[in-house]
Design a protein around this motif. Sequence first.
Motif, PDB file in Angstrom:
ATOM      1  N   HIS A  63       0.836  -1.203   0.000  1.00  0.00           N
ATOM      2  CA  HIS A  63       0.000   0.000   0.000  1.00  0.00           C
ATOM      3  C   HIS A  63       0.870   1.252   0.000  1.00  0.00           C
ATOM      4  CE1 HIS A  63      -4.110   1.697   1.051  1.00  0.00           C
ATOM      5  NE2 HIS A  63      -3.317   2.741   1.011  1.00  0.00           N
ATOM      6  N   LEU A  64       1.914   1.248   0.837  1.00  0.00           N
ATOM      7  CA  LEU A  64       2.809   2.405   0.886  1.00  0.00           C
ATOM      8  C   LEU A  64       3.492   2.619  -0.453  1.00  0.00           C
ATOM      9  CD1 LEU A  64       4.544   1.896   4.362  1.00  0.00           C
ATOM     10  CD2 LEU A  64       2.481   3.198   3.839  1.00  0.00           C
ATOM     11  N   ALA A  65       3.883   1.528  -1.116  1.00  0.00           N
ATOM     12  CA  ALA A  65       4.575   1.630  -2.403  1.00  0.00           C
ATOM     13  C   ALA A  65       3.708   2.306  -3.452  1.00  0.00           C
ATOM     14  CB  ALA A  65       4.998   0.240  -2.879  1.00  0.00           C
ATOM     15  N   GLU A  66       2.401   2.052  -3.412  1.00  0.00           N
ATOM     16  CA  GLU A  66       1.501   2.697  -4.371  1.00  0.00           C
ATOM     17  C   GLU A  66       1.525   4.209  -4.211  1.00  0.00           C
ATOM     18  OE1 GLU A  66      -2.420   1.155  -4.064  1.00  0.00           O
ATOM     19  OE2 GLU A  66      -1.846  -0.921  -4.473  1.00  0.00           O
ATOM     20  N   ILE A  67       1.470   4.691  -2.959  1.00  0.00           N
ATOM     21  CA  ILE A  67       1.489   6.139  -2.696  1.00  0.00           C
ATOM     22  C   ILE A  67       2.809   6.745  -3.151  1.00  0.00           C
ATOM     23  CG2 ILE A  67       1.272   7.905  -0.922  1.00  0.00           C
ATOM     24  CD1 ILE A  67      -1.275   6.309  -1.389  1.00  0.00           C
ATOM     25  N   VAL A  68       3.912   6.057  -2.827  1.00  0.00           N
ATOM     26  CA  VAL A  68       5.233   6.571  -3.192  1.00  0.00           C
ATOM     27  C   VAL A  68       5.389   6.629  -4.711  1.00  0.00           C
ATOM     28  CG1 VAL A  68       7.704   6.069  -3.105  1.00  0.00           C
ATOM     29  CG2 VAL A  68       6.301   5.805  -1.054  1.00  0.00           C
ATOM     30  N   GLU A  69       4.931   5.607  -5.408  1.00  0.00           N
ATOM     31  CA  GLU A  69       5.045   5.587  -6.870  1.00  0.00           C
ATOM     32  C   GLU A  69       4.245   6.735  -7.494  1.00  0.00           C
ATOM     33  OE1 GLU A  69       3.797   1.679  -7.898  1.00  0.00           O
ATOM     34  OE2 GLU A  69       5.622   0.718  -7.138  1.00  0.00           O
ATOM     35  N   GLN A  70       3.084   7.034  -6.928  1.00  0.00           N
ATOM     36  CA  GLN A  70       2.295   8.170  -7.435  1.00  0.00           C
ATOM     37  C   GLN A  70       3.085   9.470  -7.286  1.00  0.00           C
ATOM     38  OE1 GLN A  70      -1.701   8.433  -5.820  1.00  0.00           O
ATOM     39  NE2 GLN A  70      -1.886   6.210  -5.771  1.00  0.00           N
ATOM     40  N   ALA A  71       3.710   9.658  -6.118  1.00  0.00           N
ATOM     41  CA  ALA A  71       4.474  10.881  -5.881  1.00  0.00           C
ATOM     42  C   ALA A  71       5.673  10.971  -6.821  1.00  0.00           C
ATOM     43  CB  ALA A  71       4.930  10.928  -4.425  1.00  0.00           C
ATOM     44  N   CYS A  72       6.342   9.840  -7.051  1.00  0.00           N
ATOM     45  CA  CYS A  72       7.506   9.841  -7.946  1.00  0.00           C
ATOM     46  C   CYS A  72       7.090  10.109  -9.392  1.00  0.00           C
ATOM     47  CB  CYS A  72       8.240   8.502  -7.849  1.00  0.00           C
ATOM     48  SG  CYS A  72       9.114   8.231  -6.295  1.00  0.00           S
ATOM     49  N   ASP A  73       5.994   9.487  -9.821  1.00  0.00           N
ATOM     50  CA  ASP A  73       5.540   9.674 -11.203  1.00  0.00           C
ATOM     51  C   ASP A  73       5.103  11.117 -11.459  1.00  0.00           C
ATOM     52  OD1 ASP A  73       6.053   7.035 -11.695  1.00  0.00           O
ATOM     53  OD2 ASP A  73       3.971   6.370 -11.484  1.00  0.00           O
ATOM     54  N   ALA A  74       4.394  11.713 -10.479  1.00  0.00           N
ATOM     55  CA  ALA A  74       3.850  13.064 -10.660  1.00  0.00           C
ATOM     56  C   ALA A  74       4.850  14.143 -10.256  1.00  0.00           C
ATOM     57  CB  ALA A  74       2.563  13.219  -9.855  1.00  0.00           C
ATOM     58  N   ARG A  75       5.942  13.736  -9.572  1.00  0.00           N
ATOM     59  CA  ARG A  75       6.926  14.708  -9.073  1.00  0.00           C
ATOM     60  C   ARG A  75       6.247  15.767  -8.208  1.00  0.00           C
ATOM     61  NH1 ARG A  75       9.834  11.138 -10.936  1.00  0.00           N
ATOM     62  NH2 ARG A  75      11.811  11.512 -12.028  1.00  0.00           N
ATOM     63  N   ARG A  76       5.391  15.323  -7.304  1.00  0.00           N
ATOM     64  CA  ARG A  76       4.706  16.244  -6.388  1.00  0.00           C
ATOM     65  C   ARG A  76       4.313  15.489  -5.127  1.00  0.00           C
ATOM     66  NH1 ARG A  76      -0.713  15.492  -5.952  1.00  0.00           N
ATOM     67  NH2 ARG A  76      -1.762  14.248  -7.549  1.00  0.00           N
ATOM     68  N   THR A  77       3.901  16.245  -4.102  1.00  0.00           N
ATOM     69  CA  THR A  77       3.447  15.647  -2.856  1.00  0.00           C
ATOM     70  C   THR A  77       2.081  14.991  -3.054  1.00  0.00           C
ATOM     71  OG1 THR A  77       4.659  17.192  -1.456  1.00  0.00           O
ATOM     72  CG2 THR A  77       2.734  16.137  -0.473  1.00  0.00           C
ATOM     73  N   VAL A  78       1.948  13.775  -2.535  1.00  0.00           N
ATOM     74  CA  VAL A  78       0.687  13.043  -2.595  1.00  0.00           C
ATOM     75  C   VAL A  78       0.259  12.723  -1.163  1.00  0.00           C
ATOM     76  CG1 VAL A  78      -0.453  10.907  -3.309  1.00  0.00           C
ATOM     77  CG2 VAL A  78       1.137  12.049  -4.863  1.00  0.00           C
ATOM     78  N   VAL A  79      -0.999  12.984  -0.847  1.00  0.00           N
ATOM     79  CA  VAL A  79      -1.534  12.754   0.490  1.00  0.00           C
ATOM     80  C   VAL A  79      -2.677  11.753   0.401  1.00  0.00           C
ATOM     81  CG1 VAL A  79      -2.660  13.805   2.489  1.00  0.00           C
ATOM     82  CG2 VAL A  79      -0.889  15.071   1.237  1.00  0.00           C
ATOM     83  N   ALA A  80      -2.668  10.757   1.270  1.00  0.00           N
ATOM     84  CA  ALA A  80      -3.761   9.788   1.378  1.00  0.00           C
ATOM     85  C   ALA A  80      -4.235   9.769   2.821  1.00  0.00           C
ATOM     86  CB  ALA A  80      -3.290   8.398   0.948  1.00  0.00           C
ATOM     87  N   LEU A  81      -5.502  10.083   3.038  1.00  0.00           N
ATOM     88  CA  LEU A  81      -6.036  10.227   4.387  1.00  0.00           C
ATOM     89  C   LEU A  81      -6.903   9.031   4.765  1.00  0.00           C
ATOM     90  CD1 LEU A  81      -7.088  13.992   4.206  1.00  0.00           C
ATOM     91  CD2 LEU A  81      -4.915  13.025   4.946  1.00  0.00           C
ATOM     92  N   GLY A  82      -6.827   8.636   6.036  1.00  0.00           N
ATOM     93  CA  GLY A  82      -7.697   7.601   6.562  1.00  0.00           C
ATOM     94  C   GLY A  82      -7.417   6.215   6.022  1.00  0.00           C
TER      95      GLY A  82
END
Length: 350
Positions: A63-82
Amino acid sequence: MNGRPAPTSPAEPAAEMAAIPLLQFSEDARFTWANTQAEEWLGLSARHLMKGDFGTQSPVCAHLAEIVEQACDARRTVVALGCVLGPGGPFDLHARWSDETSSVTLSVLPHREPGAKASQAPALGFGRMLAHELKNPLASVRGAAQLIRRESNIDAAAELAQLIIQDVDRITRLANHWSRVGDIRLGERGEVNLNHLAMDAMESIVRADPHARSILKEDFDPSLPPVDGDRDLLLQVVLNLLQNALDAVRDMPDPKIRVETRFDTGPRSRTGANPTPLVLVVRDNGPGIPDALGAGIFTPFVTTKPAGEGLGLAFAARIAALHDGQLDYESEPGRTGFNLRLPVAREETS
């Protein structure tokens, strides 16, 4: 854990000491470092996590890897709540992309319900936060020194020298506040006039950046009662809000920043049972706060600036909380306002 490898990415000592799990990843989403809190939370050592594909180590890692990959692909901060990631949750995940280091820092925080006090965000990143807080008064000192160098009138030069002395004294007091490894505490308290506080902050910003003079406007309530607080720390909060607003409007064709004070008894003017009717607002016409950040904007290391540290608002929210107040915001493209809400000094209340 025994046998922890040395970090392979630029992790600050404050990050190792943080009370929440922190992990770092390279620009291709490859795991590079974790603090002790992260190792204990995942039940895996950093050495083990480096051996293979991070996302295959456990369901939580996937699950963490999915969030990190989104941030790396978009080159921006990604936030996932709850996010529900097992016992102790839910959690808020903040994957902060850094252009400077081409890396992602992942923070794992306890979930905060919408509308929760922003000032409940934990204070961490102590060393970097202190450096961040010293930048504004140091810029003011430098601006005043430059003016002295060009000043031929001895009286005007003496006045500028006095401003430098005041700013240096404030830097010393700020450093003393943080001398216990970031343990922010209130210093000497007294009655603080929010209008005078705002004027001093605006003058300091203009000394550091003369172009700001034409951008800043004021709208003060002259009848506002005083706040009981630490003036140095409250001044630093207003300086942070002003600097953030300046950064937000820097590329706007018609940049505008308005500093307002008012007495507010509306539904948002209390923290729990504590009334906070005194409001200082810094409003700008910049692009606004991305919806994805939400309340996470007050979380350390979360920022909308490409080269920002994401520490100024976390500091400001913490100081508001120490004064039994709160910091919140309203934002849409072309209109963003940060509200510092504080209680009336007790003598006035009685």
